[in-house]
Design an enzyme around this catalytic site. Sequence first.
Site, mmCIF file in Angstrom:
data_model
loop_
_atom_site.group_PDB
_atom_site.id
_atom_site.type_symbol
_atom_site.label_atom_id
_atom_site.label_comp_id
_atom_site.label_asym_id
_atom_site.label_seq_id
_atom_site.Cartn_x
_atom_site.Cartn_y
_atom_site.Cartn_z
ATOM 1 N N ASP A 114 -5.819 -3.785 -2.253
ATOM 2 C CA ASP A 114 -4.849 -3.311 -1.268
ATOM 3 C C ASP A 114 -4.076 -4.450 -0.601
ATOM 4 O O ASP A 114 -4.659 -5.372 -0.028
ATOM 5 C CB ASP A 114 -5.591 -2.509 -0.200
ATOM 6 C CG ASP A 114 -4.675 -1.629 0.634
ATOM 7 O OD1 ASP A 114 -3.641 -2.141 1.106
ATOM 8 O OD2 ASP A 114 -4.984 -0.437 0.808
ATOM 9 N N SER A 116 0.833 -1.202 0.000
ATOM 10 C CA SER A 116 0.000 0.000 0.000
ATOM 11 C C SER A 116 0.873 1.260 0.000
ATOM 12 O O SER A 116 1.678 1.455 -0.904
ATOM 13 C CB SER A 116 -0.963 -0.049 1.184
ATOM 14 O OG SER A 116 -2.042 0.827 1.008
#
Length: 307
Positions: free
Chosen positions: A166, A50
């Site tokens: 993610d 991320s």
Amino acid sequence: MRGKERQSVKTGPVIGLALGGGGARGHAHLGVLKALHQANIPVAVIAGTSMGAVVGAAYAAGYPIDQLLEMALEINWRRLFSFFADITLPRQGVIAGNRLEEYFGTLTKGKTFDQLDVALTVVATDIVTGEEVRLSSGPVAKAVRASIAIPGVFCPVKVGGRLLVDGSIAAPVPVLAAFEAGATAVLAIDVCSSVDRSDVLVQAWKWFKAVQARPTLQTVGIFDVLRSLKPGLPQCVSIVGRSLELCDRYPAIPPPLTSPVRYWQVRPAVDNVRWYEFHRAKECIHAGEAVGQQVAAEIRSLLDRGE
């Protein structure tokens, strides 16, 4: 480690970083990098999840740390809005992510993984299987876009037949990815925090699933209505639900390593910074620099001994 240095690694410890996800809190990674740079500690391997993937990719692309710090402090809400203004029909996500990928392309100088100055692994999550997916080939920008694709907000990214979101879901701090990419000593930077209260969403989703399954309550009208609406709901609703199930499956921190390794884990003091508070970048950078200085001496000693 930059340019030609990547081609001729000296014997001795190979220093790797595992940069965790956490939105704005990820600016702390820059502070750690600054501290390592000041201690003349070469970074040979980076694994990023991320926001950690964003910082790691920019550093691996060849930017001096001072320039990265300036870039982070220059970001304002108008700039951020330009990234998020890529609105699409809410099928798999509200924001398509094309503009963000264009920005990542600029940030990484349009490089592919094999053109980077530092070996980089970008971590994402397969939303179907829940597996951690490590990306280390092809365009860096697309991989980073996949790693930051918050379910329900950004559309998932298709890579190699997988639907990726993610990376923080499967690997909040990608320690194993850093070791398996070739590092023999890893510094993990954990910027996860309960301040975002994702645990509340997870518990709410579990409650809803449990109540919905109870035979005694299946006659309640609200659940009949929800079931009838399900076919017409955007796919992003199912994606968010799936991501919450996966969040409940994985630990918030990486599991203990089973063999003796050189490993440090630090937690910058950014627990009270919410994921979207990018205006607090300077505060996060200072917190990262503080913990980076604390561990840098030990890493420097390891390098000097050549163990």
